[in-house]
Design an enzyme around this catalytic site. Structure first.
Site, mmCIF file in Angstrom:
data_model
loop_
_atom_site.group_PDB
_atom_site.id
_atom_site.type_symbol
_atom_site.label_atom_id
_atom_site.label_comp_id
_atom_site.label_asym_id
_atom_site.label_seq_id
_atom_site.Cartn_x
_atom_site.Cartn_y
_atom_site.Cartn_z
ATOM 1 N N LEU A 1 -25.628 -7.312 8.879
ATOM 2 C CA LEU A 1 -26.122 -8.064 7.728
ATOM 3 C C LEU A 1 -25.307 -9.321 7.449
ATOM 4 O O LEU A 1 -25.525 -9.979 6.431
ATOM 5 C CB LEU A 1 -26.101 -7.165 6.484
ATOM 6 C CG LEU A 1 -27.019 -5.941 6.541
ATOM 7 C CD1 LEU A 1 -26.829 -5.095 5.289
ATOM 8 C CD2 LEU A 1 -28.472 -6.353 6.677
ATOM 9 N N ARG A 2 -24.379 -9.649 8.347
ATOM 10 C CA ARG A 2 -23.579 -10.854 8.107
ATOM 11 C C ARG A 2 -24.457 -12.103 8.104
ATOM 12 O O ARG A 2 -24.189 -13.046 7.368
ATOM 13 C CB ARG A 2 -22.486 -10.979 9.167
ATOM 14 C CG ARG A 2 -21.278 -10.097 8.924
ATOM 15 C CD ARG A 2 -20.064 -10.610 9.688
ATOM 16 N NE ARG A 2 -18.918 -9.754 9.455
ATOM 17 C CZ ARG A 2 -18.518 -8.783 10.265
ATOM 18 N NH1 ARG A 2 -19.216 -8.542 11.369
ATOM 19 N NH2 ARG A 2 -17.468 -8.053 9.999
ATOM 20 N N GLY A 3 -25.472 -12.125 8.949
ATOM 21 C CA GLY A 3 -26.349 -13.294 8.993
ATOM 22 C C GLY A 3 -27.038 -13.533 7.665
ATOM 23 O O GLY A 3 -27.137 -14.679 7.199
#
Length: 434
Positions: free
Chosen positions: A366-368
């Site tokens: 979920l970093r993007g």
């Protein structure tokens, strides 16, 4: 004058040496002086010879000294003037022509350090290191505890060292607070793990007999910027250290019976040439944004870059003075954007579409999603707005997702273009309309 002095110097030295030899021979005790010679007579002779020798040598020496002083004074003045200007001048950030993508990524990370840093990859000689080091002049001031080697925040417990946190919890004394500019620490490729993480203070161990911790580069980079040039050539063990610190925001050191942890939250900026090798996926994912730098092809723009660099090399002080106003304007703009960042909002439907783009591009984790949202908010704050628009997202999302896509060796399309195409399909937003 210097040539004449240099020519006379050997002659003067030879003359003095000859005079000393003569006086020594004159002052020797005559062989015909018997053992019955009085001690007073010998003492008086020595004193007389020494006095005559000193008088003659002082005259000759004074002549030589006068000659040498004429050449030594200008040298001393030159050294003094050089020491005043020994600081290395930095190329102004606003004077850098082109490379707008790289400059924007750096500015957004200064506005919101939680974006997670920038990875700059591109051709050699495209100004990657120059641009990063030029960022120093634009860094805002932060509040730190005076004398603390970890740049502890006096108000945020998560950014305090153990010693500062203990003093705050006890409340026995007021902490002295100062304002200082954000640090930028260069991590050399040849650095050792002890220099990066910290080690035992040998001086205190030998003098006081106590085990003390000597902070390393990660402590100095806390709440600042850690820059690694040619990051793709960094040793694997140092890469692991950076991964651990970047992931947790803390650095833990175990050395000779000492266990210490200190905050190590920094903006990780790396630069490199893809021809020299690729980065490990674990490290690449730690960078919040990815900027691609290409060689400028426009002939007129290349000439302008060469001319600007020539002016800077010829007179750095005057060149920096010419860009002083634009530097101050951008610095104030960044300062205002940092203050406005908390009030910037992202509409719910845009957040859903950001996650949809990441999902359809098969981005791991979920970093993007998080980085794209943060970068869009920082851009809106920079443009003096309180709400993010689709155009803001379009500007930053290629840099946030490009390096997170799974690479297909048979795919010839650039990863950034893939992100833009998917964005256009999800948002129904044409890039031409921007």
């Amino acid at each position: 004058m210097a040539t004449v002095s240099a020519a006379l110097a050997p002659t003067a030295v030879a003359a003095v040496s000859s005079l000393l030899a003569e006086q020594k021979s004159e002052c020797k005790t005559p062989k015909n002086v018997g053992l019955a010679a009085s001690k007073g007579f010998l003492t008086g002779s020595k004193l007389q010879c020494k006095s005559v020798l000193n008088q003659r040598c002082s005259k000759r020496t004074s002549r030589v000294t006068v000659t040498n002083v004429a050449t030594s004074e200008p040298q001393t003045q030159t050294v003094k003037s050089a020491r005043k200007d020994d600081a290395r001048p930095v190329f102004p950030f606003t004077a850098i022509v082109g490379q707008d993508e790289m400059k924007l990524c750096l500015i957004l990370n200064v506005i919101d350090p939680k974006i997670g840093g920038v990875m700059i990859m591109g051709d050699r000689g495209t100004g990657k290191s120059t641009t990063v080091r030029a960022l120093v002049d634009l860094l805002p001031e932060i509040k730190v505890v005076e004398g603390d080697p970890f740049n502890s925040d006096p108000e945020d417990p998560e950014l305090m060292s153990e010693d500062v946190r203990r003093k705050v919890s006890e409340g026995t004394q007021d902490l002295p607070v100062i304002y200082t500019k954000i640090n930028m620490v260069d991590l050399p490729l040849g650095a050792t793990e002890d220099r990066v993480c910290g080690t035992i203070d040998i001086e205190k161990a030998l003098t006081e007999g106590v085990k003390a911790f000597e902070p390393g580069l990660l402590a100095k980079a806390n709440r600042g910027i850690l820059y690694v040039d040619e990051v793709n050539l960094l040793d694997d063990h140092l890469v692991d250290v950076l991964l651990d610190s970047a992931a947790s925001g803390w650095n833990t050191v175990e050395r000779e019976g000492i266990s210490i942890s200190h905050p190590a939250r920094f903006i990780l900026i790396g630069s490199g040439n893809p021809e020299e090798g690729e980065l490990r996926p674990q490290l690449l994912d730690r960078f919040g944004m990815h900027a691609q730098v290409k060689t400028v092809r426009d002939a007129e723009l290349r000439v302008k870059i060469v001319e600007e660099r020539g002016k800077f090399d010829q007179n750095p002080k005057a060149f920096r003075e010419a860009y002083k106003e634009s530097q101050e304007k951008l610095r104030q703009q960044i300062f205002d954007a940092r203050a406005r960042l908390k009030s910037v909002t992202v509409p719910y439907d845009l957040r859903v579409k950001i996650s949809q783009v990441c999902s359809e591009l098969d981005v791991d984790g979920l970093r993007g999603d998080i980085v794209s949202t943060r970068a869009a908010k920082a851009l809106a704050a920079l443009k003096d707005r309180d709400e993010v628009t689709a155009k803001d997202i379009l500007t930053v999302i290629p840099n946030c997702l490009r390096h997170r896509l799974r690479k297909d060796p048979l795919e010839d399309i650039d990863s950034g273009l893939q992100v833009v195409e998917k964005f256009s399909a999800v948002f129904g937003f044409s890039q031409k309309a921007a």
